[in-house]
Design an enzyme around this catalytic site. Structure first.
Site, PDB file in Angstrom:
ATOM      1  N   ARG A  15       0.840  -1.192   0.000  1.00 11.02           N
ATOM      2  CA  ARG A  15       0.000   0.000   0.000  1.00 11.02           C
ATOM      3  C   ARG A  15       0.881   1.250   0.000  1.00 11.02           C
ATOM      4  O   ARG A  15       2.092   1.176   0.192  1.00 11.02           O
ATOM      5  CB  ARG A  15      -0.922   0.004   1.227  1.00 11.02           C
ATOM      6  CG  ARG A  15      -2.023  -1.041   1.175  1.00 11.02           C
ATOM      7  CD  ARG A  15      -2.797  -1.134   2.492  1.00 11.02           C
ATOM      8  NE  ARG A  15      -1.992  -1.732   3.542  1.00 11.02           N
ATOM      9  CZ  ARG A  15      -2.431  -1.940   4.795  1.00 11.02           C
ATOM     10  NH1 ARG A  15      -3.655  -1.576   5.131  1.00 11.02           N
ATOM     11  NH2 ARG A  15      -1.643  -2.506   5.693  1.00 11.02           N
ATOM     12  N   LYS A  75       1.717   2.017   7.327  1.00 10.69           N
ATOM     13  CA  LYS A  75       2.098   1.235   8.495  1.00 10.69           C
ATOM     14  C   LYS A  75       3.082   2.003   9.371  1.00 10.69           C
ATOM     15  O   LYS A  75       3.731   2.952   8.939  1.00 10.69           O
ATOM     16  CB  LYS A  75       2.729  -0.094   8.057  1.00 10.69           C
ATOM     17  CG  LYS A  75       1.751  -1.020   7.355  1.00 10.69           C
ATOM     18  CD  LYS A  75       0.554  -1.390   8.234  1.00 10.69           C
ATOM     19  CE  LYS A  75       0.942  -2.242   9.417  1.00 10.69           C
ATOM     20  NZ  LYS A  75      -0.241  -2.567  10.272  1.00 10.69           N
ATOM     21  N   TYR A  94      -1.004   4.437  10.614  1.00  6.50           N
ATOM     22  CA  TYR A  94      -1.340   3.432  11.622  1.00  6.50           C
ATOM     23  C   TYR A  94      -0.126   3.240  12.510  1.00  6.50           C
ATOM     24  O   TYR A  94       1.002   3.070  12.013  1.00  6.50           O
ATOM     25  CB  TYR A  94      -1.701   2.096  10.974  1.00  6.50           C
ATOM     26  CG  TYR A  94      -3.052   2.065  10.298  1.00  6.50           C
ATOM     27  CD1 TYR A  94      -4.219   2.283  11.024  1.00  6.50           C
ATOM     28  CD2 TYR A  94      -3.165   1.793   8.941  1.00  6.50           C
ATOM     29  CE1 TYR A  94      -5.464   2.259  10.417  1.00  6.50           C
ATOM     30  CE2 TYR A  94      -4.404   1.757   8.314  1.00  6.50           C
ATOM     31  CZ  TYR A  94      -5.550   1.987   9.059  1.00  6.50           C
ATOM     32  OH  TYR A  94      -6.772   1.958   8.449  1.00  6.50           O
ATOM     33  N   HIS A  96      -0.420   1.555  16.189  1.00  6.70           N
ATOM     34  CA  HIS A  96      -0.592   0.358  17.030  1.00  6.70           C
ATOM     35  C   HIS A  96       0.505   0.289  18.092  1.00  6.70           C
ATOM     36  O   HIS A  96       1.172  -0.739  18.267  1.00  6.70           O
ATOM     37  CB  HIS A  96      -0.595  -0.905  16.168  1.00  6.70           C
ATOM     38  CG  HIS A  96      -1.678  -0.934  15.137  1.00  6.70           C
ATOM     39  ND1 HIS A  96      -3.015  -1.041  15.476  1.00  6.70           N
ATOM     40  CD2 HIS A  96      -1.640  -0.850  13.787  1.00  6.70           C
ATOM     41  CE1 HIS A  96      -3.750  -1.045  14.372  1.00  6.70           C
ATOM     42  NE2 HIS A  96      -2.943  -0.905  13.337  1.00  6.70           N
ATOM     43  N   GLU A 118      -5.751   4.692  13.875  1.00  7.67           N
ATOM     44  CA  GLU A 118      -6.645   3.773  14.587  1.00  7.67           C
ATOM     45  C   GLU A 118      -7.244   4.349  15.860  1.00  7.67           C
ATOM     46  O   GLU A 118      -8.143   3.728  16.444  1.00  7.67           O
ATOM     47  CB  GLU A 118      -5.916   2.453  14.899  1.00  7.67           C
ATOM     48  CG  GLU A 118      -4.874   2.524  16.005  1.00  7.67           C
ATOM     49  CD  GLU A 118      -3.502   2.957  15.510  1.00  7.67           C
ATOM     50  OE1 GLU A 118      -2.553   2.877  16.313  1.00  7.67           O
ATOM     51  OE2 GLU A 118      -3.373   3.368  14.339  1.00  7.67           O
ATOM     52  N   SER A 133     -10.719  -2.443   8.294  1.00  9.45           N
ATOM     53  CA  SER A 133     -11.422  -3.471   9.063  1.00  9.45           C
ATOM     54  C   SER A 133     -12.387  -4.239   8.175  1.00  9.45           C
ATOM     55  O   SER A 133     -12.521  -5.465   8.279  1.00  9.45           O
ATOM     56  CB  SER A 133     -12.176  -2.831  10.233  1.00  9.45           C
ATOM     57  OG  SER A 133     -11.285  -2.264  11.165  1.00  9.45           O
ATOM     58  N   ASP A 197     -20.152 -10.650  21.310  1.00  7.28           N
ATOM     59  CA  ASP A 197     -19.701  -9.321  21.706  1.00  7.28           C
ATOM     60  C   ASP A 197     -20.298  -9.030  23.073  1.00  7.28           C
ATOM     61  O   ASP A 197     -21.213  -9.733  23.536  1.00  7.28           O
ATOM     62  CB  ASP A 197     -20.153  -8.264  20.683  1.00  7.28           C
ATOM     63  CG  ASP A 197     -19.268  -7.013  20.701  1.00  7.28           C
ATOM     64  OD1 ASP A 197     -18.492  -6.823  19.754  1.00  7.28           O
ATOM     65  OD2 ASP A 197     -19.348  -6.239  21.675  1.00  7.28           O
ATOM     66  N   ASP A 269      -2.461  -6.780  15.113  1.00  8.61           N
ATOM     67  CA  ASP A 269      -1.789  -5.474  15.159  1.00  8.61           C
ATOM     68  C   ASP A 269      -1.747  -4.908  16.566  1.00  8.61           C
ATOM     69  O   ASP A 269      -0.841  -4.136  16.902  1.00  8.61           O
ATOM     70  CB  ASP A 269      -2.511  -4.466  14.253  1.00  8.61           C
ATOM     71  CG  ASP A 269      -2.028  -4.550  12.811  1.00  8.61           C
ATOM     72  OD1 ASP A 269      -0.894  -5.002  12.596  1.00  8.61           O
ATOM     73  OD2 ASP A 269      -2.782  -4.172  11.910  1.00  8.61           O
TER      74      ASP A 269
END
Length: 366
Positions: A15, A75, A94, A96, A118, A133, A197, A269
């Site tokens: 990406r 990333k 992102y 994480h 995120e 997602s 959930d 992640d």
């Protein structure tokens, strides 16, 4: 502002942080954009498209980092990129960080103003996480189904079954965007699907909109224990924004599962929601523990970079323009961007990240 878009160099990552059309929009907003040569090739964007859009093509990542006030990525930076980060730079990607203490320390040491896709919130939504997602959820079902094949170490069960053969069972842990996408895909293939959930409001909504072969259950330790005994494919999509994912299936619990069943950890992640999870790559996506196949690829949407890049940058572009166009003191009076901010001026500004690493937390005063 001068914005830099380097080539992604994480393993099997194709990406890119901005499309040529996005570069054109950034330039129209009054900014300059530096692009590393070849940055968009993995997503099908030739260098000439960026140049035609008004971007400045540079030969090396070092040149991009050195010349940019703000870095746009997909990333998180990996170790070889740490030295390229310039003190005081803005980083939008992102991150994480709850799963990466070393990177957190580097960002603090270099006083990087780090905004994480995120953790950017709009109401209850995480709009910069949702596109990936959705893709990761669909992929979790598709690749989980493939790895149920005996050739890949699975039980040899076709997910949807066949005429005269019982349908197989899929358990989806987490009913967010990724979980819904995974369940939709599994239901479409004809599997019996259970979604779990702790958000009863979300479960009630999904009960009304999902296919009839999808069942909603409230998630408890006991309910998970029961469901894993009959599941052929288990997909973990749980998310605590900014924090490490909870371990919903422990090593001991694998003994209750059918041999050859598959675990797909979409939460990897953020450290993974299975105790036996560790990060894998698209080149080597699986491993086996106690007869259970684990698929734990940390950048799943990178498998389909054209779709993923366009979907992601459609979402990130307005926020990138806002960050680049607004003086930082004014930006940090906006709760939306404060939520996205993970490190600033040497401090960890996201409480969940600070807790994950037992580091001091310093909140931003609005």
């Amino acid at each position: 502002m001068i914005i830099g878009v380097p080539k992604e160099i994480k393993t099997d990552e194709f990406r890119v942080g901005m499309t040529p059309s996005g570069v054109m929009e950034l330039i129209k907003a009054g900014h300059s954009v530096l692009i590393e040569q070849g940055a968009g090739l993995g997503s099908g964007f030739e260098d000439s498209l960026y140049v035609n859009a008004g971007g400045v093509m540079l030969e090396s990542a070092e040149d991009v980092y050195a010349g940019a006030d703000m870095i746009l990525k997909v990333k998180e930076p990996i170790e070889v990129e740490y030295a390229r980060l310039r003190e005081g730079q803005i980083l939008f990607t992102y991150l994480h960080l709850a799963a990466d203490k070393r990177l957190t320390e580097v960002l603090c040491a270099k006083k990087i103003t780090a905004f994480a896709y995120e953790t950017l919130r709009v109401g209850r939504r995480l709009p910069l996480l949702e596109p990936m997602s959705e893709i990761a959820g669909r992929m979790a079902t598709l690749f989980g189904a493939v790895h149920l094949g005996r050739y890949f170490g699975g039980s040899g069960r076709l997910l949807g079954g066949a005429v005269g053969v019982e349908r197989n069972r899929v358990l989806v842990l987490g009913a967010g965007v990724a979980g819904k996408s995974a369940a939709d895909a599994a239901a479409g293939l004809g599997a019996e699907v259970v979604m779990m959930d702790i958000n009863t409001e979300r479960l009630t909504y999904l009960r009304d909109v999902m296919a009839p072969n999808v069942t909603m259950l409230y998630s408890t330790h006991d309910s998970i224990l029961e469901c894993i005994k009959t599941a052929d494919l288990i997909i973990g999509t749980v998310l605590l924004p900014g924090a490490k994912a909870p371990k919903l299936i422990t090593h001991d619990m694998l003994s209750l599962m059918k041999k050859g069943s598959v675990l797909v950890d979409v939460s990897i992640d953020q450290g993974g929601c299975f105790e036996t999870s560790h990060t894998t790559t698209h080149s080597h996506p699986t491993y086996e523990v106690d007869g259970i196949v684990h698929y734990c690829v940390a950048n799943m949407p990178g498998m389909y970079p054209r779709t993923s890049t366009v979907a992601l940058t459609n979402a990130t572009l307005p926020y990138a323009i806002k960050i680049a166009s607004t003086p930082l003191p004014a930006l940090l009076k906006d709760e939306l961007y404060v939520c996205a901010l993970n490190t600033y001026d040497g401090d960890v500004t996201n409480e969940a990240v600070a807790d994950a690493h037992a580091m001091p937390y310093k909140g931003i005063m609005l």
